[in-house]
Write a protein that holds these residues in place. Structure first.
Motif, short mmCIF file in Angstrom:
data_model
loop_
_atom_site.label_atom_id
_atom_site.label_comp_id
_atom_site.label_asym_id
_atom_site.label_seq_id
_atom_site.Cartn_x
_atom_site.Cartn_y
_atom_site.Cartn_z
N VAL A 1 94.72 -43.75 29.18
CA VAL A 1 94.47 -45.37 28.54
C VAL A 1 95.34 -45.03 28.14
CG1 VAL A 1 93.28 -47.14 27.45
CG2 VAL A 1 91.99 -45.23 28.98
N GLN A 2 96.03 -46.34 29.14
CA GLN A 2 97.62 -47.03 28.62
C GLN A 2 97.07 -47.73 27.49
OE1 GLN A 2 98.93 -50.73 28.95
NE2 GLN A 2 101.03 -50.27 28.11
N LYS A 3 97.91 -48.55 26.23
CA LYS A 3 98.02 -49.17 25.21
C LYS A 3 99.54 -50.35 25.13
CE LYS A 3 93.87 -48.45 22.60
NZ LYS A 3 93.07 -48.85 21.59
N GLY B 1 93.49 -53.40 23.13
CA GLY B 1 93.46 -53.60 24.96
C GLY B 1 93.42 -51.99 25.18
N GLY B 2 93.35 -51.53 26.71
CA GLY B 2 93.36 -50.16 26.81
C GLY B 2 93.68 -49.92 28.36
N SER B 3 94.20 -49.72 29.39
CA SER B 3 94.33 -49.69 30.63
C SER B 3 93.91 -48.69 31.19
CB SER B 3 95.47 -50.40 31.28
OG SER B 3 95.40 -50.35 32.72
N GLN C 1 94.43 -55.22 30.48
CA GLN C 1 93.81 -54.90 29.27
C GLN C 1 92.45 -55.16 28.82
OE1 GLN C 1 95.61 -53.06 27.24
NE2 GLN C 1 97.50 -53.56 28.79
N ASN C 2 91.51 -56.12 30.23
CA ASN C 2 90.29 -56.25 30.57
C ASN C 2 88.97 -55.49 29.74
OD1 ASN C 2 92.64 -57.67 32.09
ND2 ASN C 2 90.51 -59.28 32.48
#
Length: 732
Positions: free
Chosen positions: A79-81, A86-88, A119-120
């Motif tokens: 997970v990227q932020k 957020g959190g992708s 980030q949804n």
């Protein structure tokens, strides 16, 4: 690190096969798990695609703050932020619009889902989730466009009828917790009212997160990184740089969010059920933390303000479930409406003009699924229809005089819409008593229309339109050769149709870089073959290895672009190089994921995960690293489970990523990484759950016990330092 992982796998194998069979209280239940992500429920033993599930109990005992945090701590994906709010998620090297987010069977992806970092998933309330299922590999035949790398299926809890609630008309849960690293507070309440024929579930959550504190200790022998020595403060319209009282506090990373859910079901008879589903999520402004740390060429903070405006997501849906309605088929029919609002608010340091760009999306959908029998096999067929509409505006406001003027919007400010109509079929049957197969296909038609009403950049065109015929297929075979083994092979294709974000976006992705529209791109496609081998012993041991290889065709990549014959343009007062999304050659992704679980004793579980991905794209006769390819990562832990107490001691780990492995597209955010690239890191965590009775549960734990300072791959904000949390749940 590799030796440690091999030792864990070996230890699990030895301890499991040396023990005698026990009737464990908590066990590895393969046959009991049903996967609802195949449009209809299906036993996991017969699913050829790799699917990993995270249960409600795992989410509660883990005491995570958000849905992206649940995924980040699972050890099964990265997970990227770019900011705390957020959190992708990243599945097998695919991220953002190349994976599909689904909530209660309804697509969340829409015509502005971007290919960078998305980030949804933060808008899905983890406190009301029944489960999260992660589908690995192309899932387009099940759900349609975007599911190149896989899909994440969020299943919220359903209302319970009187027969399911032990005869109690009113039941519910109250949950509250506190986290020290961001002074975070959560309050959650859900109520279920039940009768024999109908039931109602109401849920409300409120989250208040302060500025996030990073770790204070060096990550091994590496230098300190990402500290926040100064920040910008604005008083009476005047910006000034202020010293931070604590350089470990990531100033302006906090935000607030609340989530509401209302579900109602009506059991008309044993064959017919109606349900209504309403969800609403809203937040305060969410500071885009990475942008707030950007520096000018003179080494000074560039922005005084850079926020995502309130992230709003509304979902309303009606579902009809009926048995034996057409050609002896069971029916699931869903009609849904979604409204999503996103905005970006930014202002350069010392500049009184603040830009606000607001995007409002409406999504209308009808989904029909049918299931029947052909011979002894299951036949599933149906259709999906979607219409997405976008209104994009831009306003520039002087914070001193309050004067407003129109400015360029993120997307064209005229009419923007997409339409998709698709049909699908799926058939599965047994070959022998131990082997079965499935085959599925999808085909459809899509359109896109976009209109530039105000041509700020003087583009050579003001309208863009596309039409596409799309298709995908999948075939798989699974063999449960014995009670202790399962082998599955799956071959599947996926597709992603370009959306408004791909074709028509106008965005400064980084300092001195501007992304402009390009109407000449076409769908990107993937074909993936994966082989999974699972071994287990009763309910006490499981080892699964999945090997996969993906070919990516017509990959859409951000590359240099000429606009009106020019390679640069003055934008927001800065000379910016021009880039655009373009189909740039073909790519290849390969990797392995491993999961091991072993009960050493009746109450003691040893577990671990390992994930490795390698990706390359070839264009202009050169091979380059693909973006979004995380270094190897995983999780290893020891869990104690009893009727009174659960303890979980685990390690999250991540390897380094060298400069040579970064994609030149910029999507890997090298500018926000330490010098030399992403550093390897490990965190140690301890969590405890105390079950005092059927009504009272207490949670406590320590995350990042050693208070290590680190940043996850492609992120623009440091991860949390040592975090002590306390919480409780009252069930009535």
């Amino acid at each position: 690190m590799r030796k440690t992982l091999l030792l864990i796998l070996l230890l699990c194998s030895i301890t499991s096969f040396s023990q005698t069979k026990k009737d464990t209280t908590s066990s590895i239940k393969l046959d009991a798990i049903l996967i609802s992500t195949q449009r209809f429920a299906k036993p996991k033993r017969k699913v050829t695609q790799q699917v990993e599930s995270i249960s409600k109990i795992e989410m509660e005992t883990g005491n995570f703050q958000t849905s992206p945090d649940v995924l980040a701590n699972s050890g099964i994906l990265a997970v990227q932020k770019s900011q705390q709010g957020g959190g992708s998620p990243n599945i097998r090297g695919f991220e953002a619009s190349r994976i599909l987010l689904v909530v209660d069977g309804i697509r969340m992806n829409n015509l502005i889902y971007r290919a960078g970092h998305l980030q949804n998933s933060i808008t899905v309330d983890k406190n009301i989730l029944e489960s999260i299922d992660v589908l690995f590999g192309p899932s387009s035949t099940i759900f349609g466009s975007d599911a190149l790398g896989g899909a994440i299926y969020f299943q919220t809890r359903d209302p319970k009828l009187l027969s399911e609630s032990n005869g109690k008309k009113l039941t519910g849960n109250f949950i509250s917790n506190y986290s020290s690293s961001n002074n975070g507070f959560l309050g959650h309440l859900d109520l279920n009212y039940a009768t024999e024929k109908w039931a109602s579930l109401t849920s409300f959550s409120y989250n208040d997160y302060g500025d996030l504190k990073m770790g204070k200790r060096k990550n091994g022998s590496n230098d300190f990184f990402g500290e926040r020595p100064t920040f910008v403060q604005t008083n009476n319209g005047v910006d000034e740089v202020v010293l931070n009282d604590s350089r470990y506090v990531q100033k302006f990373s906090g935000y607030k969010q609340y989530d509401f859910l209302q579900k109602i079901i009506y059991q008309q008879n044993e064959n017919t059920e109606h349900s209504l589903n309403f969800q609403y999520s809203n937040s305060s402004d969410v500071p885009r933390y990475d942008r707030l740390t950007d520096l000018t060429s003179k080494g000074k903070l560039k922005f005084a303000t850079w926020n995502y405006g309130p992230q709003k997501r509304l979902l309303s849906a009606y579902k009809l479930s009926q048995k034996k309605v057409f050609l002896n088929s069971d029916l699931n029919l869903t009609a849904s409406y979604q409204n999503i609002e996103e905005s970006r608010i930014n202002r350069n340091f010392g500049n009184p003009n603040q830009s606000s760009r607001v995007d409002n999306v409406s999504v209308f959908a009808i989904n029909a699924d049918f299931r029947t029998k052909i011979g002894k096999g299951d036949f599933i067929y149906g259709a999906d229809i979607y219409y997405d509409d976008l209104n994009s505006t831009g306003v520039k406001k002087n914070i001193v005089t309050y004067a407003e003027t129109v400015t360029d919007s993120r997307y064209p400010d005229g009419k923007n819409n997409t339409f998709r109509a698709e049909g699908f079929i799926s058939y599965s049957n047994d070959i022998t008593k131990t082997a079965s197969y499935n085959a599925s296909a999808r085909a459809g038609y899509t359109t896109l229309n976009s209109e530039i009403a105000t041509n700020f950049l003087k583009l050579p065109y003001t309208t863009m339109s596309q039409e596409s015929l799309i298709y995908s297929g999948a075939v798989g075979i699974v063999n449960n050769a014995s009670k202790n083994s399962k082998i599955a092979f799956n071959l599947a294709s996926g597709f992603r149709v370009p959306n408004i974000d791909d074709l028509a976006k106008i965005f400064d992705s980084s300092a001195g870089t501007l992304i402009v529209p390009n109407k000449n791109i076409k769908p990107e496609k993937s074909v993936t073959a994966d082989l999974s081998i699972t071994l287990w012993k009763g309910k006490q041991f499981q080892l699964e290895n999945v090997f996969y290889y993906t070919r990516l065709y017509d990959a859409i990549i951000i590359s240099p672009y000429l606009l009106n014959g020019q390679s640069s343009i003055i934008y927001e007062g800065e000379n910016s190089l021009i880039y655009a999304n373009q189909n740039q050659g073909n790519g290849a992704i390969s990797g392995i994921s491993s999961t091991v679980k072993s009960y050493i004793t009746k109450s003691l579980l040893l577990y671990g995960t390992f994930n490795f991905t390698h990706g390359r794209v070839q264009h202009d006769n050169e091979k380059e690293p693909l973006d979004h390819i995380a270094p190897y990562y995983g999780k290893a832990g020891l869990k104690y489970e009893s009727d009174l107490l659960n303890l979980d001691l685990y390690m999250l780990y991540n390897d380094k990523k060298k400069l040579s492995e970064y994609s030149p597209s910029g999507e890997d955010n090298l500018k926000y990484a330490p010098i030399g690239g992403t550093l390897s890191w490990q965190t140690y965590n301890l969590k405890a759950t105390l079950l005092l009775s059927n009504q009272y549960t207490f949670f406590s734990g320590i995350e990042n016990i050693l208070d290590i300072q680190y940043r996850t791959f492609a992120s623009g904000i440091n991860a949390s330092g040592r975090n002590i949390f306390l919480g409780g749940k009252y069930q009535f």
